[in-house]
Scaffold this motif. Structure first.
Motif, PDB file in Angstrom:
ATOM      1  N   GLY A  98       1.098  -0.743   0.116  1.00  0.00           N
ATOM      2  CA  GLY A  98       0.338  -0.267   0.131  1.00  0.00           C
ATOM      3  C   GLY A  98       1.058   1.718  -0.294  1.00  0.00           C
ATOM      4  N   PHE A  99       2.306   1.285   0.354  1.00  0.00           N
ATOM      5  CA  PHE A  99       3.037   2.208  -0.028  1.00  0.00           C
ATOM      6  C   PHE A  99       4.110   1.868  -1.023  1.00  0.00           C
ATOM      7  CE2 PHE A  99       2.631   0.456   4.324  1.00  0.00           C
ATOM      8  CZ  PHE A  99       3.643  -0.079   4.293  1.00  0.00           C
ATOM      9  N   SER A 229      -1.858   8.378  -3.091  1.00  0.00           N
ATOM     10  CA  SER A 229      -1.716   7.900  -4.711  1.00  0.00           C
ATOM     11  C   SER A 229      -1.234   6.569  -4.988  1.00  0.00           C
ATOM     12  CB  SER A 229      -1.181   8.121  -4.972  1.00  0.00           C
ATOM     13  OG  SER A 229      -1.637   9.774  -5.764  1.00  0.00           O
ATOM     14  N   ALA A 230      -0.467   6.342  -3.436  1.00  0.00           N
ATOM     15  CA  ALA A 230      -0.341   4.729  -3.515  1.00  0.00           C
ATOM     16  C   ALA A 230      -0.909   3.739  -3.192  1.00  0.00           C
ATOM     17  CB  ALA A 230       0.670   4.400  -2.180  1.00  0.00           C
ATOM     18  N   LEU A 231      -2.414   4.415  -2.799  1.00  0.00           N
ATOM     19  CA  LEU A 231      -3.438   2.956  -2.090  1.00  0.00           C
ATOM     20  C   LEU A 231      -4.052   3.077  -3.121  1.00  0.00           C
ATOM     21  CD1 LEU A 231      -4.709   4.909   1.173  1.00  0.00           C
ATOM     22  CD2 LEU A 231      -2.955   3.063   1.325  1.00  0.00           C
ATOM     23  N   ILE A 232      -4.617   3.882  -3.930  1.00  0.00           N
ATOM     24  CA  ILE A 232      -4.880   3.732  -5.569  1.00  0.00           C
ATOM     25  C   ILE A 232      -4.037   2.737  -6.211  1.00  0.00           C
ATOM     26  CG2 ILE A 232      -5.933   4.895  -7.484  1.00  0.00           C
ATOM     27  CD1 ILE A 232      -5.913   7.530  -5.804  1.00  0.00           C
ATOM     28  N   VAL A 233      -2.962   2.827  -6.556  1.00  0.00           N
ATOM     29  CA  VAL A 233      -2.232   2.189  -7.201  1.00  0.00           C
ATOM     30  C   VAL A 233      -2.289   0.384  -6.818  1.00  0.00           C
ATOM     31  CG1 VAL A 233       0.437   1.551  -7.479  1.00  0.00           C
ATOM     32  CG2 VAL A 233      -0.038   3.695  -8.362  1.00  0.00           C
ATOM     33  N   ILE A 234      -2.297   0.629  -5.826  1.00  0.00           N
ATOM     34  CA  ILE A 234      -2.288  -1.140  -5.054  1.00  0.00           C
ATOM     35  C   ILE A 234      -3.961  -1.661  -5.106  1.00  0.00           C
ATOM     36  CG2 ILE A 234      -2.812  -0.795  -2.581  1.00  0.00           C
ATOM     37  CD1 ILE A 234      -1.204  -3.925  -4.259  1.00  0.00           C
ATOM     38  N   ASN A 240      -7.193  -4.858 -10.620  1.00  0.00           N
ATOM     39  CA  ASN A 240      -7.726  -4.349 -12.484  1.00  0.00           C
ATOM     40  C   ASN A 240      -6.107  -6.276 -13.344  1.00  0.00           C
ATOM     41  OD1 ASN A 240      -9.599  -3.077 -13.150  1.00  0.00           O
ATOM     42  ND2 ASN A 240      -8.146  -1.826 -12.503  1.00  0.00           N
ATOM     43  N   GLY A 241      -5.428  -6.202 -12.107  1.00  0.00           N
ATOM     44  CA  GLY A 241      -3.803  -7.045 -12.428  1.00  0.00           C
ATOM     45  C   GLY A 241      -4.520  -8.285 -11.886  1.00  0.00           C
ATOM     46  N   LYS A 242      -4.241  -8.627 -10.406  1.00  0.00           N
ATOM     47  CA  LYS A 242      -3.981  -9.532  -9.449  1.00  0.00           C
ATOM     48  C   LYS A 242      -5.214 -10.913  -9.676  1.00  0.00           C
ATOM     49  CE  LYS A 242      -0.415  -7.953  -6.271  1.00  0.00           C
ATOM     50  NZ  LYS A 242      -0.214  -8.260  -4.591  1.00  0.00           N
ATOM     51  N   ILE A 243      -6.093  -9.722  -9.216  1.00  0.00           N
ATOM     52  CA  ILE A 243      -7.297 -10.783 -10.078  1.00  0.00           C
ATOM     53  C   ILE A 243      -7.852 -10.766 -11.333  1.00  0.00           C
ATOM     54  CG2 ILE A 243      -9.927 -10.631  -9.583  1.00  0.00           C
ATOM     55  CD1 ILE A 243      -9.164  -9.517  -6.372  1.00  0.00           C
ATOM     56  N   GLU A 244      -7.864 -10.110 -12.457  1.00  0.00           N
ATOM     57  CA  GLU A 244      -7.933  -9.669 -13.808  1.00  0.00           C
ATOM     58  C   GLU A 244      -7.447 -10.189 -14.711  1.00  0.00           C
ATOM     59  OE1 GLU A 244     -10.399  -8.080 -16.979  1.00  0.00           O
ATOM     60  OE2 GLU A 244     -10.711  -8.836 -15.024  1.00  0.00           O
ATOM     61  N   VAL A 245      -5.926 -10.578 -14.886  1.00  0.00           N
ATOM     62  CA  VAL A 245      -5.517 -11.172 -15.708  1.00  0.00           C
ATOM     63  C   VAL A 245      -5.801 -13.151 -15.053  1.00  0.00           C
ATOM     64  CG1 VAL A 245      -3.755 -11.641 -16.925  1.00  0.00           C
ATOM     65  CG2 VAL A 245      -3.993  -9.897 -15.707  1.00  0.00           C
ATOM     66  N   PRO A 246      -4.894 -13.667 -14.486  1.00  0.00           N
ATOM     67  CA  PRO A 246      -6.016 -14.657 -14.725  1.00  0.00           C
ATOM     68  C   PRO A 246      -7.523 -15.154 -14.765  1.00  0.00           C
ATOM     69  CG  PRO A 246      -5.481 -14.104 -12.235  1.00  0.00           C
ATOM     70  CD  PRO A 246      -4.976 -13.034 -12.854  1.00  0.00           C
ATOM     71  N   ILE A 281      -4.104  -1.644   2.450  1.00  0.00           N
ATOM     72  CA  ILE A 281      -4.952   0.509   2.417  1.00  0.00           C
ATOM     73  C   ILE A 281      -5.685   0.570   3.625  1.00  0.00           C
ATOM     74  CG2 ILE A 281      -7.076   1.158   0.998  1.00  0.00           C
ATOM     75  CD1 ILE A 281      -6.102  -0.337  -1.175  1.00  0.00           C
ATOM     76  N   GLN A 282      -5.980  -0.576   4.142  1.00  0.00           N
ATOM     77  CA  GLN A 282      -6.907   0.151   6.085  1.00  0.00           C
ATOM     78  C   GLN A 282      -5.851   0.243   6.739  1.00  0.00           C
ATOM     79  OE1 GLN A 282      -7.706  -4.104   8.110  1.00  0.00           O
ATOM     80  NE2 GLN A 282      -9.843  -3.132   7.635  1.00  0.00           N
ATOM     81  N   ASN A 283      -4.704   0.118   6.346  1.00  0.00           N
ATOM     82  CA  ASN A 283      -3.482   0.152   7.934  1.00  0.00           C
ATOM     83  C   ASN A 283      -3.156   1.849   7.580  1.00  0.00           C
ATOM     84  OD1 ASN A 283      -3.938  -2.210   8.871  1.00  0.00           O
ATOM     85  ND2 ASN A 283      -1.919  -3.570   8.658  1.00  0.00           N
ATOM     86  N   VAL A 284      -3.053   1.954   6.019  1.00  0.00           N
ATOM     87  CA  VAL A 284      -2.853   3.342   6.279  1.00  0.00           C
ATOM     88  C   VAL A 284      -3.763   4.124   6.280  1.00  0.00           C
ATOM     89  CG1 VAL A 284      -1.845   5.338   4.225  1.00  0.00           C
ATOM     90  CG2 VAL A 284      -1.143   3.105   4.611  1.00  0.00           C
ATOM     91  N   TYR A 285      -4.773   4.457   6.207  1.00  0.00           N
ATOM     92  CA  TYR A 285      -6.300   4.514   6.355  1.00  0.00           C
ATOM     93  C   TYR A 285      -6.641   5.442   8.137  1.00  0.00           C
ATOM     94  CZ  TYR A 285     -11.054   6.652   6.080  1.00  0.00           C
ATOM     95  OH  TYR A 285     -12.580   7.769   6.177  1.00  0.00           O
ATOM     96  N   HIS A 286      -6.671   4.072   8.341  1.00  0.00           N
ATOM     97  CA  HIS A 286      -6.599   4.354   9.844  1.00  0.00           C
ATOM     98  C   HIS A 286      -5.887   3.806  10.881  1.00  0.00           C
ATOM     99  CE1 HIS A 286     -10.776   2.732   9.250  1.00  0.00           C
ATOM    100  NE2 HIS A 286     -10.560   2.000   8.950  1.00  0.00           N
ATOM    101  N   GLY A 287      -4.310   3.994  10.065  1.00  0.00           N
ATOM    102  CA  GLY A 287      -2.763   4.696  11.185  1.00  0.00           C
ATOM    103  C   GLY A 287      -2.835   3.355  11.812  1.00  0.00           C
ATOM    104  N   THR A 288      -3.599   2.015  11.637  1.00  0.00           N
ATOM    105  CA  THR A 288      -2.948   0.621  12.542  1.00  0.00           C
ATOM    106  C   THR A 288      -1.784   0.171  11.526  1.00  0.00           C
ATOM    107  OG1 THR A 288      -4.862   0.030  10.904  1.00  0.00           O
ATOM    108  CG2 THR A 288      -5.713   0.960  13.405  1.00  0.00           C
ATOM    109  N   TYR A 289      -1.212  -0.896  12.714  1.00  0.00           N
ATOM    110  CA  TYR A 289      -0.860  -1.593  11.660  1.00  0.00           C
ATOM    111  C   TYR A 289      -0.841  -2.913  12.975  1.00  0.00           C
ATOM    112  CZ  TYR A 289       3.750  -4.434  10.041  1.00  0.00           C
ATOM    113  OH  TYR A 289       4.117  -5.766   9.932  1.00  0.00           O
TER     114      TYR A 289
END
Length: 368
Positions: A98-99, A229-234, A240-246, A281-289
């Motif tokens: 996510g980053f 922007s990094a969250l959007i990328v992942i 659209n990549g990891k799921i879509e292509v296979p 994504i959830q971690n960066v959004y909520h500030g958790t890890y």
């Protein structure tokens, strides 16, 4: 009438004086202070990004030790230990996707450790190249991205069908396994060192974000925009990549659909990979890890638009749940043939997360 005019003149004069005084007060009043989000940026940087990279480097070192032990004394137990170490190393990496900003990108560390599908032709070529009597880390480092990293190690540990036996390894394969694990350890250590204060200190770009910074970000907003922007990328990569292509192939590259395009198909770790990407994504959004709970982008969104915060929080959870529900307890590989609707439902949920990030969260941050 004369008295009325006098009163009228008095009140007009009084009103003008009052306006002048009011304008004077406005001119003298300081501009409202810009709200600082330093605590949010610091928490994401120090307690999520740097911590995840530190965990990744530690787990990769453990993976190297387990593959060395397997090479020294091949057994089903030592092979299973190496497999468990691979899965344990995979988790902090997937939760770090996510980053994918900074050294992991500019230093080409991401493709060097996580390219797929595995190039079996190049792998076999090195195994057969007896002009290199011993396969070392330096030799593996010179291989193309698809012949080293996580998925080359995964292929060697599990085999094509995911059920490799400990007694099936050749001496050269064991050398390749250990050398590739060492290369992964070196890359992940390099990534951690690039961020920490006593290394490359890339974290300082975020920690000092603001007009006085000599680093990359001249405002806190620009640092926050890069994080979103990094969250959007992942989200895009998963949906659209990891799921879509296979699932449907890629017409732009004429890549056919099928399990050959699945990211972690040998270990059947794909569903966990995808879920961990959404957790990043959830971690960066909520500030958790892991067990840490601090401030995140959610604190800004919640303050500006509580309804959006509630909506997006639910969307992330729905996407994680939908990924985990693919094919029930079955594998993603089997789902490609037998449970496509469950994959499509997960893909829709991930794309919803991406759409909200792009159309709502990013504009809100850009408007700060």
């Amino acid at each position: 009438m004369k008295h009325f005019k006098t009163l009228k003149s008095f009140f007009m004069t009084f009103a003008m004086v009052a306006m002048l005084i009011s304008c004077g007060d406005d001119a003298d009043a300081p501009a409202p202070a810009e709200v600082s989000h330093k605590d949010i940026i610091t928490n994401i940087t120090s307690n999520i990004i740097v911590k995840a990279y530190s965990d990744l480097a530690r787990e990769a070192e453990n993976l190297l030790e387990k593959t060395k032990k397997f090479k020294e004394a091949p057994s089903q137990e030592s092979l299973d230990d190496a497999k468990d170490a691979w899965v344990a190393t995979r988790k902090p990496w997937e939760q770090a996707e996510g980053f994918l900003i900074g050294p992991v990108d500019t230093g080409s560390i991401d493709p060097a450790i996580d390219s797929w599908p595995v190039n079996v032709v190049d792998m076999d070529g090195l195994l057969a190249d007896l002009t290199k009597p011993t396969i070392t880390e330096q030799i593996v480092n010179q291989q193309i991205f698809e012949a080293k990293g996580f998925h080359l190690i995964e292929y060697l540990l599990w085999g094509l069908d995911g059920n490799r036996e400990a007694d099936s390894f050749t001496t050269r394969e064991l050398e390749y396994l250990v050398a590739a694990s060492e290369n992964l350890k070196n890359k992940t250590t390099k990534l951690k060192v690039a961020w920490v204060a006593d290394g490359g200190n890339y974290q300082a770009n975020f920690l000092t974000a603001g007009p006085a910074s000599s680093g990359k970000y001249k405002s806190e907003k620009s640092a926050l925009e890069d994080l979103v922007s990094a969250l959007i990328v992942i989200a895009d990569e998963v949906g659209n990549g990891k799921i879509e292509v296979p699932l449907n192939g890629d017409p732009d590259t004429t890549t056919p659909a099928g399990p050959e395009q699945e990211e972690s198909r040998f270990s059947h770790n794909s569903k966990l990979d995808f879920a961990d990407n959404l957790i990043s994504i959830q971690n960066v959004y909520h500030g958790t890890y892991l067990n840490h709970d601090g401030k995140g982008i959610a604190d800004i969104v919640k303050d500006k638009d509580a309804a959006l915060h509630t909506k997006f929080t639910a969307e992330i959870i729905a996407a994680i749940n939908a990924i985990e529900a693919i094919n029930g307890t079955g594998t993603f590989t089997d789902a490609l043939a037998n449970a496509r609707p469950s994959i499509e439902a997960a893909q829709t949920a991930v794309r919803t997360v991406q759409a909200t990030l792009e159309s709502k969260i990013k504009p809100l941050i850009s408007g700060l």
